[in-house]
Design an enzyme around this catalytic site. Structure first.
Site, short mmCIF file in Angstrom:
data_model
loop_
_atom_site.label_atom_id
_atom_site.label_comp_id
_atom_site.label_asym_id
_atom_site.label_seq_id
_atom_site.Cartn_x
_atom_site.Cartn_y
_atom_site.Cartn_z
N SER A 117 8.57 -4.88 5.90
CA SER A 117 8.35 -5.98 6.84
C SER A 117 9.32 -7.14 6.64
CB SER A 117 6.92 -6.47 6.72
OG SER A 117 6.05 -5.37 6.79
N ARG A 145 0.82 -1.21 0.00
CA ARG A 145 0.00 0.00 0.00
C ARG A 145 0.85 1.25 0.00
NH1 ARG A 145 -4.98 -1.18 3.27
NH2 ARG A 145 -4.43 -3.20 4.13
N ASP A 155 6.88 -3.92 10.27
CA ASP A 155 5.41 -3.87 10.44
C ASP A 155 4.97 -4.09 11.89
OD1 ASP A 155 6.18 -6.53 10.28
OD2 ASP A 155 4.60 -7.15 8.88
#
Ligand code: BG6
Ligand code: BG6
Ligand code: GLC
Ligand code: GLC
Length: 917
Positions: free
Chosen positions: A602, A539, A656
């Site tokens: 992440s 995103r 993350d």
């Protein structure tokens, strides 16, 4: 000559008169074809009612599922024990079913008495008696200490949810033992058998006698799909389409339904055809108001009906010159065998006289003729009623099969049917008249119902063996409390190694400092860009933080990262990311805006500062070249430069877990742990600076990204890894790495499931032993499918549909197994994750010297969010393993992008020199 004629004439006249007299008297018992068709239609409606989920509770015809799904196919074999209880005789048997494929069955049996005080006494004693008889049988046959499966023919209405269990709904016929109704008769029997040390018997199947009869006959005639008993009681079973059985999950194939038609009319549906004799008989029975259809038909009642009629006729002066004997006044003095004898072709009249004389009467010739005719009317009515109900079943079978003509066989048993000279013929004739479009063969079960019960037991014992194999496989996934405590302990040790300078290099849990030291305090504000790379979705976000209100506004867009880019070159990957940023800015109308950016990345990064992160190694599904050992912030900057369209101020790179913790801490300041249970598995937490030997300074706290996914890479949890974990590891992008992650996260759980399914299929336990191309395809079980399959709200059929959508042609049985496999794998994952988390909270509690710790964990990840049980099992495990910690779980609704923006805001504030007032 003349005299002979005269006698003959006289006799014919006498007979006619008597018959007319009886016909008139019993007018109500003679059922016209029209009435029979009407009863047939009523019974059809009753069957429908009994099968419907909503209507079953109030239906009088219970239509009980039997969990017998197929008729014998000849592959059955083995040695079985059998009990046959509930008919006129109680038998114990040993049945040997041939192994050579030739249909060959050998039986040895022994009858045992069933005294009234046993069958109407104490329930526990009844089952003890049955167990005693079984033990006696085994001793006489030299079978002690031999472990044999047993099929229990129990001829009473039982509600079954599986083959080896049955709740007695009510006693019928002559039985009325106390305390048995509403209990499982299989457990009752099993319990009673335990008193015999030398009995080692497994009750594998509970079958009604109708079912046993159908199966016995089907062994010889594969067309047999109905079983009827006309004996002490009466009842029928037949093979129904699963799609019509609401009470059992699944819609494929068929299942035998025990109709319990004896209760037809218990709701008043047959009041118009019941007579005063039926009512009187009912009142004097063991179960008044119950089994009203049975009481008009079966052997236990037929003689009594005749007696009541004769008595009434005698009282009315229509018989025996109005004289009644005391025997005639006594209940039960006329039995079915008498009725049968009186109706014999030749000796019938003579028998009648004899029987009446035995009853203390002095019958005239006319009386004998009349009595014989009473018998005929009563037994004919019985056959007529049976025929009507049977015709309804046959019609249903024909309609289910959508055939214009049905060819079928009905397996028959029961003393009334067997010993009554005319009964079978009459029944057959009426059935054929009522259903002219069915070609019915009636097959008498010569060997009773036990041969069939043995067939059912044989299939059950094969299923049981398969079940055992499946259980053995799944047992590897069932972790004991000790094993979990052990995992927790090992994790605790690894956390310490990772923090210590000396041991850090070799630690599997890397404990990476994140340079995030403070929590948001609510004063953050401004507009930030955020990237969120490494979970299911990539995103790009715009986050507007409003100061003071602890609220943010976010806009985001999801972009796909094609596999060839995830696993292509580093340049391609970062160019693609920048392309997505450009698209987003364009889309938001922010072209050219120079915004600070927080980068959620992440993967494990070694950081020397908040805006520097060297990728240690890729995990999960990424494998782009030339990135490992490089600073990802630099790579992003260079890609932006290469594009030369806009500039961005990359302020922070965050894992993350860290982003998630921050997102949640914004709402709950007590949130000091971030957990991801998604594609990958990881955790971060706030650690005291003094414990972090890799970073200078002892003041305050810093967030540590544990990268616990690598736990076990030194082999320390190999004792709980299975062959399936090894297979999944070997087929992954990073063999030997991230072993804990591979047992706990979404990306791998589906793969573990797939490996187990392949193995079970190889063992012939699933998918008919055929491994399809689809099953060989990596990654078919994504987390969302696992979650769907395991959902409690989903019916078996829907599970099957999901599997079919995945290209797995599964039966309902297969679907049950697949669901179980998923359950075992996901439960282990949640427990392991819980053990890891317990290690952290316990460490925090100890480090702070607290008796009790209250802490919040911010959580994210599709596994945690979508899976129906994962979060619960995880939480339960933490509670059990860390009882002194009060752990709250806070779901991150907004993803880690919000947290990344907050971290960026804090970092930005730190960068700027404090403004002078
Ligand atoms: C026997 C069966 O042949 O018939 C029993 O083996 C069954 O299982 C019985 O209950 C029914 O007939 P009756 O006349 O003995 O009740
Ligand atoms: C998202 C976060 O909500 O969850 C990501 O924004 C994170 O940063 C992801 O990586 C983890 O879950 P999954 O299941 O998408 O890997
Ligand atoms: C009674 C029982 C039924 C049995 C039948 C024949 O009706 O309720 O279960 O099949 O008798 O024995
Ligand atoms: C992998 C990554 C880790 C990340 C986790 C969850 O374990 O190595 O950095 O936090 O997946 O996405």
């Amino acid at each position: 000559m003349f005299a002979v004629h005269l006698v003959a004439f006289y006799f014919t006249k006498l007979k006619e008169d008597q018959i007319k007299k009886v016909d008139r008297f019993l007018y109500h018992m003679r059922l016209s074809d029209e009435t029979l068709l009407d009863i047939m239609a009523r019974f059809q409606a009753e069957m429908e009612k009994g099968l419907g989920k909503d209507t079953n509770p109030t239906a009088s015809v219970k239509m009980l599922p039997t969990f017998v799904r197929a008729i014998p196919d000849g592959s059955e074999n083995g040695e079985f024990l059998s009990l046959d209880l509930g008919g006129s005789k109680f038998r114990v048997l040993k049945v040997q079913v041939s192994e050579e494929g030739k249909r060959n069955v050998q039986m040895e049996s022994q009858f045992y008495p069933t005294p009234n005080e046993t069958i109407r006494g104490n329930g526990a004693e009844l089952f003890e008696y049955v167990a005693d008889c079984l033990a006696d049988f085994m001793r006489t046959k030299g079978l002690q200490h031999k472990k044999l499966p047993l099929g229990f023919t129990f001829s009473f209405p039982c509600r079954q949810t599986k083959l080896e269990e049955g709740i007695l709904l009510s006693w019928t016929k002559k039985f009325k033992a106390r305390g048995v109704q509403d209990t499982d008769v299989v457990s009752r029997l099993t319990k009673a058998m335990r008193k015999h040390k030398d009995l080692d018997v497994d009750v594998l199947a509970l079958v009604n006698d109708t079912v046993g009869t159908m199966m016995t006959c089907a062994y010889d005639d594969p067309y047999c799909e109905v079983g009827v008993i006309i004996g002490t009681g009466t009842n029928a079973c037949y093979m129904e389409d699963m799609s019509n059985i609401d009470l059992v999950e699944g819609d494929e194939g068929r299942m035998c339904i025990n109709t319990e038609w004896g209760a037809f009319g218990d709701d008043g549906a047959l009041e118009d055809i019941r007579t005063e004799f039926d009512r009187e008989l009912d009142l004097g029975s063991l179960n008044p108001g119950k089994q009203l259809f049975e009481k008009m038909i079966s052997g236990l009642y037929l003689g009594e009906l005749v007696r009541l009629i004769l008595l009434k006729m005698a009282k009315a002066g229509l018989l025996f010159g109005g004289v009644k004997s005391s025997a005639l006044l006594t209940k039960g003095k006329i039995e079915t065998q008498h009725v049968a004898a009186m109706e014999k072709y030749k000796e019938g009249l003579a028998n009648t006289r004899e029987i009446l004389v035995d009853l203390g009467l002095e019958p005239s010739e006319a009386d004998c003729i009349a009595v014989q005719h009473v018998c005929t009317i009563v037994s004919f009515r019985s056959a007529n009623l049976c025929a009507a109900a049977l015709a309804a079943i046959l019609t249903r079978l024909r309609e289910n099969k959508k055939l214009a003509r049905l060819r079928t066989t009905v397996g028959m048993d029961g003393t009334l049917y067997k010993i009554h000279p005319q009964y079978p013929k009459r029944l057959h004739k009426v059935v054929r008249k009522l259903v002219p479009n069915c070609d019915v063969r009636f097959l008498l079960s010569e060997s009773g119902s036990t041969k069939g019960a043995a067939m059912v037991t044989a299939v059950a014992s094969r299923v049981q063996a398969q079940r055992k194999q499946i259980d053995e496989v799944l047992a590897f996934f069932r972790l004991t409390q000790e094993q979990l405590v052990d995992v927790q302990g090992k994790m605790s040790a690894e956390l310490e190694y990772g923090l210590k300078r000396k041991t850090h290099a070799l630690a599997t849990v890397k404990m990476l400092p994140s340079y995030v030291c403070g929590m948001p305090d609510g004063t953050e504000k401004g507009k930030y860009l955020a990237l969120d790379l490494g979970g299911t979705n990539f995103r790009v976000l715009l986050v507007k933080i409003r100061s003071g209100r602890r609220s943010v506004r976010m806009y985001n867009k999801i972009f796909a990262i094609p596999l060839e880019i995830m696993q292509g070159t580093g340049e391609e990957l970062f160019d693609h990311i920048v392309q997505c940023i450009a698209d987003f800015l364009d889309y938001m109308g922010l072209k050219g805006a120079q915004l600070p950016l927080g980068f959620t990345f992440s993967f494990p990064c070694r950081q020397a500062n908040i805006d520097k992160g060297t990728l240690i190694e890729w995990t999960k599904g990424f494998k782009a070249t030339d990135c490992e050992g490089e600073d990802v912030v630099d790579m992003l900057r260079e890609a932006i430069k290469r594009r030369n369209e806009f500039d961005l101020d990359i302020v922070a790179v965050v894992n993350d877990t860290v982003g998630t913790m921050m997102t949640c801490a914004y709402e709950d300041p007590n949130c000091e742990i971030g957990l991801i249970a998604g594609t990958g598995s990881n955790m971060c937490y706030m650690e005291e600076m003094r414990n972090i030997e890799l970073v200078e300074g002892d003041e305050g706290k810093m967030c540590i990204n544990t990268e616990w996914g690598g736990f076990g890479d030194n082999g320390c949890i190999d004792d709980i890894r299975t062959q399936y974990d090894t297979e999944v590891d070997e087929g992954s992008l990073n063999p030997g790495k991230q072993r804990y992650e591979k047992m706990t996260s979404g990306m791998y759980l589906g793969e573990i499931v797939r490996q187990i399914l392949i193995d079970l299929t190889k063992q012939g336990l699933l998918f008919r032993g055929k491994i399809s191309e689809r099953l060989r395809t990596k990654g078919i079980f994504e987390t969302k499918f696992l979650s769907q399959i395991e959902s409690d709200r989903l019916a078996l059929l829907q599970v099957r549909r999901i599997l079919q959508q995945l290209g797995l042609d599964s039966t309902c049985e297969d679907s049950i197994v697949v669901k179980e496999v998923c359950g075992a794998v996901s439960r282990r994952a949640a427990q392991l994750c819980g053990a890891g988390l317990a290690a952290i909270v316990e460490k925090r509690r100890r480090d702070q010297g607290l008796e009790h710790l209250k802490i919040t964990v911010g959580v994210d990840g599709t596994l945690y969010k979508l899976h129906p049980h994962f979060s619960r099992v995880l939480q339960e495990t933490v509670k059990e393993l860390a009882p002194r910690c009060d752990v709250m779980f806070l779901l991150s609704e907004d993803g880690s992008g919000k947290g990344a923006a907050l971290i960026t805001a804090v970092a930005k504030r730190m960068q700027q020199p404090p403004r002078e007032n």
